[in-house]
Design a protein around this motif. Structure first.
Motif, short mmCIF file in Angstrom:
data_model
loop_
_atom_site.label_atom_id
_atom_site.label_comp_id
_atom_site.label_asym_id
_atom_site.label_seq_id
_atom_site.Cartn_x
_atom_site.Cartn_y
_atom_site.Cartn_z
N GLN A 16 0.83 -1.20 0.00
CA GLN A 16 0.00 0.00 0.00
C GLN A 16 0.87 1.26 0.00
O GLN A 16 0.59 2.22 -0.73
N GLU A 17 1.94 1.24 0.77
CA GLU A 17 2.84 2.38 0.83
C GLU A 17 3.54 2.61 -0.51
O GLU A 17 3.68 3.75 -0.97
N THR A 18 3.96 1.52 -1.16
CA THR A 18 4.62 1.63 -2.46
C THR A 18 3.67 2.21 -3.50
O THR A 18 4.05 3.09 -4.28
N VAL A 19 2.44 1.73 -3.51
CA VAL A 19 1.45 2.24 -4.45
C VAL A 19 1.20 3.72 -4.19
O VAL A 19 1.15 4.53 -5.14
N GLU A 20 1.06 4.11 -2.92
CA GLU A 20 0.80 5.51 -2.59
C GLU A 20 1.95 6.40 -3.07
O GLU A 20 1.72 7.48 -3.63
N GLN A 21 3.18 5.93 -2.89
CA GLN A 21 4.33 6.72 -3.33
C GLN A 21 4.31 6.93 -4.84
O GLN A 21 4.59 8.04 -5.33
N ILE A 22 3.97 5.89 -5.57
CA ILE A 22 3.94 5.99 -7.03
C ILE A 22 2.80 6.88 -7.50
O ILE A 22 2.95 7.71 -8.40
N PHE A 46 -4.04 -10.18 -4.98
CA PHE A 46 -4.79 -9.02 -4.50
C PHE A 46 -5.90 -9.51 -3.56
O PHE A 46 -6.73 -10.35 -3.93
N ASP A 47 -5.90 -9.00 -2.34
CA ASP A 47 -6.95 -9.38 -1.39
C ASP A 47 -7.34 -8.19 -0.52
O ASP A 47 -7.56 -8.32 0.68
N GLY A 48 -7.41 -7.01 -1.15
CA GLY A 48 -7.86 -5.84 -0.43
C GLY A 48 -6.75 -4.95 0.10
O GLY A 48 -7.01 -4.08 0.94
N GLN A 49 -5.51 -5.15 -0.38
CA GLN A 49 -4.42 -4.28 0.08
C GLN A 49 -4.70 -2.82 -0.26
O GLN A 49 -4.18 -1.92 0.41
N LEU A 50 -5.49 -2.58 -1.32
CA LEU A 50 -5.84 -1.22 -1.73
C LEU A 50 -7.35 -1.06 -1.66
O LEU A 50 -8.10 -2.01 -1.92
N ASP A 51 -7.80 0.15 -1.32
CA ASP A 51 -9.24 0.38 -1.36
C ASP A 51 -9.67 0.62 -2.81
O ASP A 51 -8.83 0.68 -3.73
N ALA A 52 -10.96 0.74 -3.05
CA ALA A 52 -11.47 0.83 -4.41
C ALA A 52 -10.91 2.03 -5.16
O ALA A 52 -10.58 1.94 -6.35
N ALA A 53 -10.76 3.15 -4.46
CA ALA A 53 -10.24 4.36 -5.12
C ALA A 53 -8.78 4.16 -5.51
O ALA A 53 -8.37 4.52 -6.63
N GLU A 54 -7.97 3.61 -4.61
CA GLU A 54 -6.56 3.37 -4.91
C GLU A 54 -6.40 2.36 -6.05
O GLU A 54 -5.55 2.53 -6.93
N LEU A 55 -7.22 1.32 -6.01
CA LEU A 55 -7.16 0.32 -7.07
C LEU A 55 -7.47 0.95 -8.42
O LEU A 55 -6.77 0.72 -9.41
N VAL A 79 6.21 -1.95 -12.77
CA VAL A 79 6.47 -0.62 -12.22
C VAL A 79 6.90 -0.74 -10.75
O VAL A 79 6.82 0.23 -10.00
N GLY A 80 7.34 -1.94 -10.36
CA GLY A 80 7.90 -2.12 -9.02
C GLY A 80 6.90 -2.48 -7.94
O GLY A 80 7.24 -2.43 -6.76
N ILE A 81 5.68 -2.88 -8.32
CA ILE A 81 4.64 -3.21 -7.35
C ILE A 81 4.36 -4.70 -7.41
O ILE A 81 3.76 -5.18 -8.39
N PRO A 82 4.75 -5.48 -6.40
CA PRO A 82 4.56 -6.93 -6.43
C PRO A 82 3.14 -7.34 -6.05
O PRO A 82 2.90 -7.95 -5.00
N LEU A 83 2.20 -7.00 -6.91
CA LEU A 83 0.79 -7.25 -6.67
C LEU A 83 0.18 -7.79 -7.96
O LEU A 83 0.51 -7.32 -9.05
N GLN A 84 -0.71 -8.79 -7.82
CA GLN A 84 -1.23 -9.48 -9.01
C GLN A 84 -2.34 -8.66 -9.69
O GLN A 84 -3.53 -8.95 -9.58
#
Length: 228
Positions: A16-22, A46-55, A79-84
Protein backbone atom coordinates in the motif's frame (compact mmCIF):
# COMPACT_ATOMS: atom_id res chain seq x y z
CA UNK A 1 10.35 -21.38 -14.15
CA UNK A 2 7.47 -20.48 -11.86
CA UNK A 3 8.52 -23.23 -9.41
CA UNK A 4 11.79 -21.36 -8.89
CA UNK A 5 10.17 -18.01 -8.23
CA UNK A 6 9.82 -17.05 -4.57
CA UNK A 7 6.79 -15.25 -3.25
CA UNK A 8 7.29 -11.56 -2.59
CA UNK A 9 8.07 -10.67 1.00
CA UNK A 10 6.20 -7.37 0.77
CA UNK A 11 3.57 -7.02 3.47
CA UNK A 12 0.16 -5.57 2.68
CA UNK A 13 1.25 -2.33 4.38
CA UNK A 14 4.42 -2.11 2.30
CA UNK A 15 2.48 -2.73 -0.92
CA UNK A 16 0.00 0.00 0.00
CA UNK A 17 2.84 2.38 0.83
CA UNK A 18 4.62 1.63 -2.46
CA UNK A 19 1.45 2.24 -4.45
CA UNK A 20 0.80 5.51 -2.59
CA UNK A 21 4.33 6.72 -3.33
CA UNK A 22 3.94 5.99 -7.03
CA UNK A 23 0.47 7.52 -7.26
CA UNK A 24 1.54 10.75 -5.56
CA UNK A 25 4.88 11.16 -7.35
CA UNK A 26 3.38 13.38 -10.02
CA UNK A 27 5.15 11.57 -12.87
CA UNK A 28 4.67 8.22 -14.54
CA UNK A 29 6.99 5.58 -13.09
CA UNK A 30 9.73 3.99 -15.16
CA UNK A 31 9.26 0.42 -16.32
CA UNK A 32 11.65 -1.79 -14.36
CA UNK A 33 14.03 -3.93 -16.39
CA UNK A 34 15.18 -7.54 -16.29
CA UNK A 35 17.50 -8.01 -13.34
CA UNK A 36 15.17 -6.27 -10.91
CA UNK A 37 14.09 -8.81 -8.24
CA UNK A 38 10.40 -7.82 -8.46
CA UNK A 39 10.24 -9.38 -11.93
CA UNK A 40 11.41 -12.73 -10.53
CA UNK A 41 9.00 -13.00 -7.62
CA UNK A 42 5.48 -14.34 -7.39
CA UNK A 43 3.47 -11.19 -6.79
CA UNK A 44 1.08 -11.07 -3.85
CA UNK A 45 -2.51 -12.02 -4.71
CA UNK A 46 -4.79 -9.02 -4.50
CA UNK A 47 -6.95 -9.38 -1.39
CA UNK A 48 -7.86 -5.84 -0.43
CA UNK A 49 -4.42 -4.28 0.08
CA UNK A 50 -5.84 -1.22 -1.73
CA UNK A 51 -9.24 0.38 -1.36
CA UNK A 52 -11.47 0.83 -4.41
CA UNK A 53 -10.24 4.36 -5.12
CA UNK A 54 -6.56 3.37 -4.91
CA UNK A 55 -7.16 0.32 -7.07
CA UNK A 56 -8.86 2.43 -9.71
CA UNK A 57 -6.04 4.97 -9.66
CA UNK A 58 -3.42 2.24 -9.98
CA UNK A 59 -5.23 0.69 -12.94
CA UNK A 60 -5.43 4.11 -14.62
CA UNK A 61 -1.72 4.65 -13.99
CA UNK A 62 -0.77 1.24 -15.42
CA UNK A 63 -2.84 2.02 -18.50
CA UNK A 64 -1.07 5.37 -18.94
CA UNK A 65 2.37 3.76 -18.61
CA UNK A 66 1.36 1.06 -21.11
CA UNK A 67 0.16 3.66 -23.61
CA UNK A 68 3.29 5.77 -23.22
CA UNK A 69 5.65 2.82 -23.79
CA UNK A 70 3.74 1.87 -26.02
CA UNK A 71 2.67 -1.70 -25.36
CA UNK A 72 -0.30 -4.06 -25.34
CA UNK A 73 -0.11 -5.04 -21.68
CA UNK A 74 1.53 -4.13 -18.41
CA UNK A 75 1.73 -5.90 -15.07
CA UNK A 76 2.09 -4.14 -11.72
CA UNK A 77 5.52 -5.72 -11.03
CA UNK A 78 6.78 -3.90 -14.12
CA UNK A 79 6.47 -0.62 -12.22
CA UNK A 80 7.90 -2.12 -9.02
CA UNK A 81 4.64 -3.21 -7.35
CA UNK A 82 4.56 -6.93 -6.43
CA UNK A 83 0.79 -7.25 -6.67
CA UNK A 84 -1.23 -9.48 -9.01
CA UNK A 85 -2.76 -6.77 -11.19
CA UNK A 86 -2.31 -6.31 -14.94
CA UNK A 87 -3.87 -4.27 -17.73
CA UNK A 88 -4.28 -5.40 -21.34
CA UNK A 89 -5.28 -3.58 -24.51
CA UNK A 90 -4.44 -3.97 -28.19
CA UNK A 91 -5.99 -1.37 -30.46
CA UNK A 92 -2.99 -0.88 -32.76
CA UNK A 93 -3.50 -0.81 -36.51
CA UNK A 94 -1.79 -3.84 -38.04
CA UNK A 95 -1.19 -4.86 -41.63
CA UNK A 96 -4.05 -7.18 -42.64
CA UNK A 97 -1.68 -9.95 -43.78
CA UNK A 98 0.20 -9.81 -40.48
CA UNK A 99 -3.05 -9.77 -38.54
CA UNK A 100 -4.42 -12.78 -40.41
CA UNK A 101 -1.21 -14.79 -40.07
CA UNK A 102 -0.88 -14.09 -36.36
CA UNK A 103 -4.56 -14.26 -35.47
CA UNK A 104 -4.37 -10.69 -34.24
CA UNK A 105 -7.65 -8.93 -33.52
CA UNK A 106 -8.31 -5.78 -31.45
CA UNK A 107 -8.41 -6.39 -27.70
CA UNK A 108 -10.49 -3.80 -25.81
CA UNK A 109 -8.99 -2.52 -22.57
CA UNK A 110 -9.53 -4.56 -19.41
CA UNK A 111 -7.82 -5.11 -16.09
CA UNK A 112 -7.29 -8.40 -14.27
CA UNK A 113 -6.60 -9.33 -10.65
CA UNK A 114 -5.16 -12.71 -9.64
CA UNK A 115 -5.30 -14.21 -13.15
CA UNK A 116 -4.47 -17.77 -14.14
CA UNK A 117 -4.79 -19.50 -17.50
CA UNK A 118 -5.00 -22.99 -18.92
CA UNK A 119 -4.61 -24.18 -22.51
CA UNK A 120 -7.68 -25.02 -24.60
CA UNK A 121 -6.60 -27.94 -26.78
CA UNK A 122 -3.10 -28.90 -27.84
CA UNK A 123 -2.47 -26.46 -30.70
CA UNK A 124 0.52 -24.18 -30.20
CA UNK A 125 1.80 -21.15 -32.08
CA UNK A 126 5.28 -19.62 -32.21
CA UNK A 127 6.00 -15.99 -33.03
CA UNK A 128 8.49 -13.33 -32.10
CA UNK A 129 7.68 -11.67 -28.81
CA UNK A 130 9.15 -8.74 -26.89
CA UNK A 131 8.74 -7.22 -23.46
CA UNK A 132 8.75 -3.69 -22.07
CA UNK A 133 10.97 -4.99 -19.24
CA UNK A 134 13.54 -6.51 -21.63
CA UNK A 135 14.45 -3.48 -23.70
CA UNK A 136 15.85 -3.95 -27.18
CA UNK A 137 15.37 -7.69 -27.65
CA UNK A 138 12.88 -10.13 -29.15
CA UNK A 139 12.72 -13.92 -29.37
CA UNK A 140 10.39 -16.57 -30.73
CA UNK A 141 8.10 -18.10 -28.11
CA UNK A 142 5.86 -21.12 -28.58
CA UNK A 143 2.64 -20.82 -26.59
CA UNK A 144 -0.80 -22.44 -26.49
CA UNK A 145 -2.85 -20.99 -29.32
CA UNK A 146 -5.99 -20.73 -27.17
CA UNK A 147 -6.40 -20.34 -23.42
CA UNK A 148 -9.07 -19.87 -20.80
CA UNK A 149 -8.34 -17.01 -18.40
CA UNK A 150 -9.73 -17.11 -14.88
CA UNK A 151 -9.49 -13.79 -13.03
CA UNK A 152 -11.12 -11.32 -10.70
CA UNK A 153 -12.37 -8.09 -12.27
CA UNK A 154 -11.74 -4.77 -10.48
CA UNK A 155 -15.37 -4.79 -9.27
CA UNK A 156 -14.68 -8.05 -7.40
CA UNK A 157 -16.56 -10.38 -9.75
CA UNK A 158 -14.95 -13.66 -10.73
CA UNK A 159 -14.75 -14.16 -14.49
CA UNK A 160 -13.68 -16.70 -17.10
CA UNK A 161 -12.94 -15.68 -20.68
CA UNK A 162 -11.51 -17.60 -23.63
CA UNK A 163 -8.85 -16.10 -25.90
CA UNK A 164 -7.13 -17.26 -29.06
CA UNK A 165 -4.47 -16.00 -31.44
CA UNK A 166 -2.57 -12.88 -30.46
CA UNK A 167 -4.99 -12.11 -27.64
CA UNK A 168 -4.10 -15.44 -26.03
CA UNK A 169 -0.41 -14.53 -26.28
CA UNK A 170 -0.95 -11.19 -24.53
CA UNK A 171 -2.98 -12.86 -21.78
CA UNK A 172 -0.27 -15.46 -21.17
CA UNK A 173 2.58 -12.94 -21.25
CA UNK A 174 1.00 -10.63 -18.67
CA UNK A 175 -0.18 -13.44 -16.40
CA UNK A 176 3.33 -14.91 -16.45
CA UNK A 177 4.71 -11.58 -15.21
CA UNK A 178 2.66 -11.97 -12.02
CA UNK A 179 4.34 -15.30 -11.32
CA UNK A 180 7.95 -14.27 -11.83
CA UNK A 181 8.20 -15.52 -15.42
CA UNK A 182 9.67 -13.55 -18.31
CA UNK A 183 9.03 -14.48 -21.93
CA UNK A 184 12.73 -15.36 -22.24
CA UNK A 185 12.11 -18.32 -19.93
CA UNK A 186 9.86 -19.80 -22.62
CA UNK A 187 11.78 -18.57 -25.68
CA UNK A 188 13.83 -20.37 -28.30
CA UNK A 189 17.14 -18.73 -27.40
CA UNK A 190 18.68 -19.32 -30.83
CA UNK A 191 16.02 -16.96 -32.17
CA UNK A 192 17.10 -14.09 -29.89
CA UNK A 193 17.54 -10.87 -31.84
CA UNK A 194 17.92 -7.18 -31.25
CA UNK A 195 15.05 -4.98 -32.32
CA UNK A 196 17.23 -3.56 -35.09
CA UNK A 197 18.08 -6.99 -36.49
CA UNK A 198 14.45 -8.05 -36.19
CA UNK A 199 13.29 -5.02 -38.16
CA UNK A 200 15.99 -5.53 -40.80
CA UNK A 201 15.68 -9.29 -41.25
CA UNK A 202 12.84 -11.10 -39.48
CA UNK A 203 9.78 -8.83 -39.46
CA UNK A 204 7.74 -11.11 -41.72
CA UNK A 205 4.23 -12.15 -40.69
CA UNK A 206 5.54 -15.54 -39.47
CA UNK A 207 8.87 -16.89 -38.25
CA UNK A 208 9.61 -19.30 -41.10
CA UNK A 209 12.59 -17.36 -42.50
CA UNK A 210 14.12 -16.70 -39.07
CA UNK A 211 13.64 -20.36 -38.14
CA UNK A 212 15.47 -21.47 -41.28
CA UNK A 213 18.33 -18.98 -41.04
CA UNK A 214 18.89 -19.05 -37.27
CA UNK A 215 18.29 -22.77 -36.81
CA UNK A 216 15.51 -23.07 -34.24
CA UNK A 217 12.17 -24.91 -34.07
CA UNK A 218 13.04 -27.09 -37.09
CA UNK A 219 9.57 -28.64 -37.34
CA UNK A 220 6.54 -26.40 -37.85
CA UNK A 221 4.27 -26.69 -34.83
CA UNK A 222 1.04 -25.33 -36.24
CA UNK A 223 -0.66 -24.81 -39.56
CA UNK A 224 -0.62 -21.05 -39.02
CA UNK A 225 3.18 -20.76 -38.84
CA UNK A 226 3.90 -18.90 -35.59
CA UNK A 227 2.83 -16.07 -33.06
CA UNK A 228 3.45 -13.14 -30.23
Amino acid sequence: MSAEAKATDYSAARIQETVEQILTAGVLPAIVQAGHPVLRQVAAPFDGQLDAAELGQLIDLLRSVMHKAPGVGLAAPQVGIPLQIAVLEDEFEVDPVVAATRGREPLPFFAVLNPSYRPLGSLTAAFYEGCLSVNGLQAAVSRPASVRLDFTAPDGSRQELDFSGWQARIVQHETDHLHGILYLDRAELRSLTTNAEYAARWAQPDISLARQELGFLPDPQTPWGESS
